[in-house]
Design an enzyme around this catalytic site. Structure first.
Site, mmCIF file in Angstrom:
data_model
loop_
_atom_site.group_PDB
_atom_site.id
_atom_site.type_symbol
_atom_site.label_atom_id
_atom_site.label_comp_id
_atom_site.label_asym_id
_atom_site.label_seq_id
_atom_site.Cartn_x
_atom_site.Cartn_y
_atom_site.Cartn_z
ATOM 1 N N ARG A 261 3.897 1.170 -6.641
ATOM 2 C CA ARG A 261 3.831 0.176 -5.551
ATOM 3 C C ARG A 261 2.714 -0.825 -5.788
ATOM 4 N NH1 ARG A 261 6.449 1.858 -0.859
ATOM 5 N NH2 ARG A 261 4.957 0.844 0.521
ATOM 6 N N HIS B 151 22.789 -37.839 -22.591
ATOM 7 C CA HIS B 151 21.851 -38.340 -23.606
ATOM 8 C C HIS B 151 21.668 -37.359 -24.747
ATOM 9 C CE1 HIS B 151 20.890 -41.743 -21.063
ATOM 10 N NE2 HIS B 151 20.792 -40.902 -20.052
ATOM 11 N N CYS C 22 0.850 -1.194 0.000
ATOM 12 C CA CYS C 22 0.000 0.000 0.000
ATOM 13 C C CYS C 22 0.885 1.244 0.000
ATOM 14 C CB CYS C 22 -0.880 0.015 1.244
ATOM 15 S SG CYS C 22 -1.872 -1.472 1.424
ATOM 16 N N GLU D 275 15.684 -14.769 -19.817
ATOM 17 C CA GLU D 275 14.613 -13.785 -20.052
ATOM 18 C C GLU D 275 15.101 -12.346 -19.854
ATOM 19 O OE1 GLU D 275 11.126 -13.686 -17.512
ATOM 20 O OE2 GLU D 275 12.229 -14.615 -15.899
ATOM 21 N N LYS E 146 15.594 -17.200 -15.576
ATOM 22 C CA LYS E 146 16.015 -15.850 -15.168
ATOM 23 C C LYS E 146 17.089 -15.326 -16.105
ATOM 24 C CE LYS E 146 13.382 -14.511 -12.936
ATOM 25 N NZ LYS E 146 12.375 -15.483 -13.079
HETATM 26 C C1 AGP Z 1 9.033 -15.340 -14.819
HETATM 27 O O1 AGP Z 1 10.103 -14.469 -14.493
HETATM 28 C C2 AGP Z 1 8.137 -14.753 -15.896
HETATM 29 N N1 AGP Z 1 7.697 -13.469 -15.544
HETATM 30 C C3 AGP Z 1 7.024 -15.718 -16.295
HETATM 31 O O2 AGP Z 1 7.588 -16.977 -16.570
HETATM 32 C C4 AGP Z 1 5.916 -15.923 -15.246
HETATM 33 O O3 AGP Z 1 6.425 -16.662 -14.153
HETATM 34 C C5 AGP Z 1 4.766 -16.699 -15.894
HETATM 35 O O4 AGP Z 1 4.266 -15.933 -16.964
HETATM 36 C C6 AGP Z 1 3.630 -17.019 -14.917
HETATM 37 O O5 AGP Z 1 3.034 -15.830 -14.475
HETATM 38 P P1 AGP Z 1 1.995 -15.924 -13.226
HETATM 39 O O6 AGP Z 1 2.798 -16.425 -12.065
HETATM 40 O O7 AGP Z 1 1.498 -14.522 -13.043
HETATM 41 O O8 AGP Z 1 0.920 -16.881 -13.617
#
Ligand code: AGP
Length: 622
Positions: free
Chosen positions: A27, A518, A2, A502, A499
């Site tokens: 926030r 494999h 908040c 992305e 991480k």
């Molecule tokens: C993770 O860093 C991404 N932002 C993405 O994989 C995310 O976790 C996924 O889209 C799921 O989102 P949610 O948890 O809001 O369902």
């Protein structure tokens, strides 16, 4: 979290309050409200759900609220769905309706934080004739202040300090009292609150951006302190009600930096908020020190009836499911399947009797996860949502909901919400195991103790961030990075890889360490980085062997393991250590270095860490 603002001075308060709230929008919130008083007149309260402009429109951009003293609030729902009734400010009077309008109350206030013992306090106040119009812990806090104010008739600071002694949890409270026109009273524990001063005015806010336009002279009120602000004057008090003095600080940040609390990016800020997010989520699941799922509506009887658990999610939430699978199987001793929501929704999976489908989602709005939830319900499964956004679609449509209390997450790459989900699932596994008699009372106590130590251990891992910052500069030009592990370490590898790719755009893959031979090991070339997660003692040697196989083909090795496992340095080039803890829960620690490594690598590559290309924070389309 908040956002709170307050102003008292010679100018009309409402426009200043709206401006301050607009600078706290980052926030995250789902409703907002103002309370403004005009001299002796009672406060006028106006509240609205949705975006701040609804509140601004409702008050003609603040012009319809006359008065030079007021408080404002943007609410991120934790107790009680988003609604006008639950929006702040809240009042002490036993009013009907939403607590809006000219309020016949001695106290009106706003709050940021979580009152953990609000239920017992509410019972106490009901016994003393109070009536409640909202579902919030904040209304309880405001009425408790009123109770002490009327009972002891000493004054606002006395009422506030008595409340602070009685309340458990976190709070930044800002209150106005009918008998004290032009003054605002505040109290703080664990939630942020700053006081700003100017020649003929005083300000308060949850964060610097809200008041930076008006003053750079601020006081950082300490924990368990109260304050009394009036135009051009601020007094501070300790828990005994004795006056104390605080140093005046000059803010040198610019507004943009201030929104991130001084961190360069929201992602780094949120990485550092993980101890709090994990602690708040854990505390929300405890009652008298024991894990209690009654808030989620999961009774022990229901838990004992389960024959199968399916976990369904996307992205990082799916990685939480992959980690939780190992913990649930080991502790609860029932079959656990983990499915990608986008696959689950189209598969014709036979649904066994008494299957619990757990849908994990930070946003609670992910289209694939929502569709999977609906499919699970159609197939007769009991459903539990583990979500971070109160009142989100997935939360509303599931049979049961368990909220994580990570607060709003701004960076697209999830960190604190992921960690909050992880601890929630660990607590769920421990409680399910105990309810089904799969673990002894001694084990139950041990696991709860280990869980309670996780927030501080995460804090200790964060202290090692400079080494990861240094290492990220060595790998910034990598083309391929492989994350490997076995068991829970494999689940963490998945998150570490996501991480990295992305936000740094470096190609990366996560592999069950035993799978490399494999096929994938053909990709290992000279200096290919292989990161091994090595926290599971039973699997440690095997994964190290897999890493050495990669090194013999030219790979550069980084290992993440627990303190004391120094032998690993005979095999890997760079080692990161995390504190020892019960191996069921160590994922919460091992993931932190991987988050930091991805973050610093992205920064070193000069990329938009908080808003990576092609990605959305919540994927609400298929
Ligand atoms: C993770 O860093 C991404 N932002 C993405 O994989 C995310 O976790 C996924 O889209 C799921 O989102 P949610 O948890 O809001 O369902």
């Amino acid at each position: 979290m908040c956002g709170i603002v307050g102003y008292t001075g010679n100018h009309q308060a409402a426009p200043i309050l709206l401006d301050g709230l607009s600078r706290l929008e980052y926030r995250g919130y789902d409703s907002a409200g103002l309370a403004v008083r005009n001299g002796e007149a009672l406060a006028e309260v106006v509240k609205a759900t949705g975006k701040l402009y609804h509140l601004a429109d409702k008050t003609d951009q603040g012009r319809s609220l006359i008065g030079t003293c007021g408080i404002g609030h943007t609410r991120w729902a934790t107790h009680g769905d988003p609604s006008v009734t639950n929006a702040h400010p809240h009042v002490s009077g036993n009013c009907s309706g939403s607590g809006s309008g000219s309020v016949e109350s001695d106290v009106v206030g706003v709050h940021n934080g979580i009152i953990e013992n609000f239920a017992e306090l509410k019972e106490k106040l009901l016994r003393h004739g109070y009536r409640f119009y909202s579902d919030t812990d904040t209304e309880v806090a405001v009425k408790l202040v009123d109770y002490y104010y009327k009972k002891y008739r000493i004054g606002p600071i006395d009422a506030l300090t008595r409340t602070m002694v009685r309340v458990r949890g976190s709070y930044a409270l800002a209150l106005m009292f009918k008998d004290y026109p032009g003054e605002i009273f505040v109290a703080r524990k664990d939630s942020p609150l700053i006081i700003g001063t100017a020649e003929d005015a005083a300000y308060l806010a949850s964060d610097v951006p809200a008041i930076l336009k008006y003053t750079r002279h601020v006081y950082y009120i300490d924990n368990l302190q109260a304050a009394r602000i009036a135009p051009g004057s601020v007094k501070f008090y300790d828990l005994n009600g004795d006056e104390v003095s605080l140093p005046l600080t000059e803010i040198t940040w610019d507004a943009a930096a201030a929104e991130k609390g001084g961190y360069e990016h929201f992602m780094l800020k949120e990485i550092h908020e993980q101890p709090t997010a994990v602690r708040d989520t854990l505390n929300s699941l405890l009652k008298d020190g024991q894990i209690d799922l009654s808030a989620a509506g999961l009774t022990d009887e229901t838990i004992r009836s389960l024959t199968q658990i399916d976990i369904v999610a996307c992205g990082s939430a799916w990685h939480v499911g992959m980690a939780a699978q190992y913990v649930l199987e080991d502790l609860v001793k029932i079959p656990v399947r983990v499915e990608l929501a986008s696959e689950f929704r189209y598969r014709s999976i036979p649904m066994a009797e008494n299957t619990l489908v757990i849908v994990i989602s930070q946003s609670g709005e992910t289209a694939d996860s929502l569709a999977a939830l609906r499919v699970a319900k159609e197939r007769g499964a009991l459903t539990l949502a583990v979500v971070n956004v109160v009142g989100s679609t997935i939360a509303r449509e599931a049979d049961h909901v368990l909220y994580t209390l990570a607060g709003p997450e701004i960076a697209v790459a999830t960190t604190k919400a992921y960690s909050a989900q992880l601890i929630a699932m660990d607590a769920l596994a421990v409680q399910m195991a105990f309810a089904r008699g799969a673990i002894s009372p001694e084990q139950y106590g041990h696991f709860q103790e280990e869980l309670s130590l996780i927030p501080d251990k995460i804090r200790r891992v964060l202290e090692d961030k400079e080494r990861l910052q240094w290492f990220s500069s060595k790998i910034v030009n990598s083309h391929d990075i492989f994350f490997i592990g076995r068991g829970l370490d494999y689940a963490i590898s998945l998150e570490g890889s996501l991480k990295m790719k992305e936000i740094s755009y470096i190609h990366s893959e996560a592999y069950a360490a035993g799978e490399l031979k494999h096929g994938t090991i053909s990709l290992i070339e000279n200096n290919t980085l292989v990161i091994g997660v090595l926290t599971q003692s039973q699997l440690f040697e095997k994964t190290v062997s897999n890493m050495v196989e990669c090194r013999s083909r030219g790979a550069y090795l980084m290992g993440i393991t627990t303190n004391g496992n120094f032998a690993v340095e005979d095999s890997v080039n760079f080692t990161v250590y995390v504190p020892r803890t019960d191996e069921h829960f160590i994922s919460s620690l091992a993931v932190i270095p991987l988050q930091l490594l991805a973050y610093y690598t992205s920064v070193n590559r000069g990329l938009d860490v908080d808003k990576p290309r092609n990605l959305a924070k919540s994927v609400t389309v298929e």
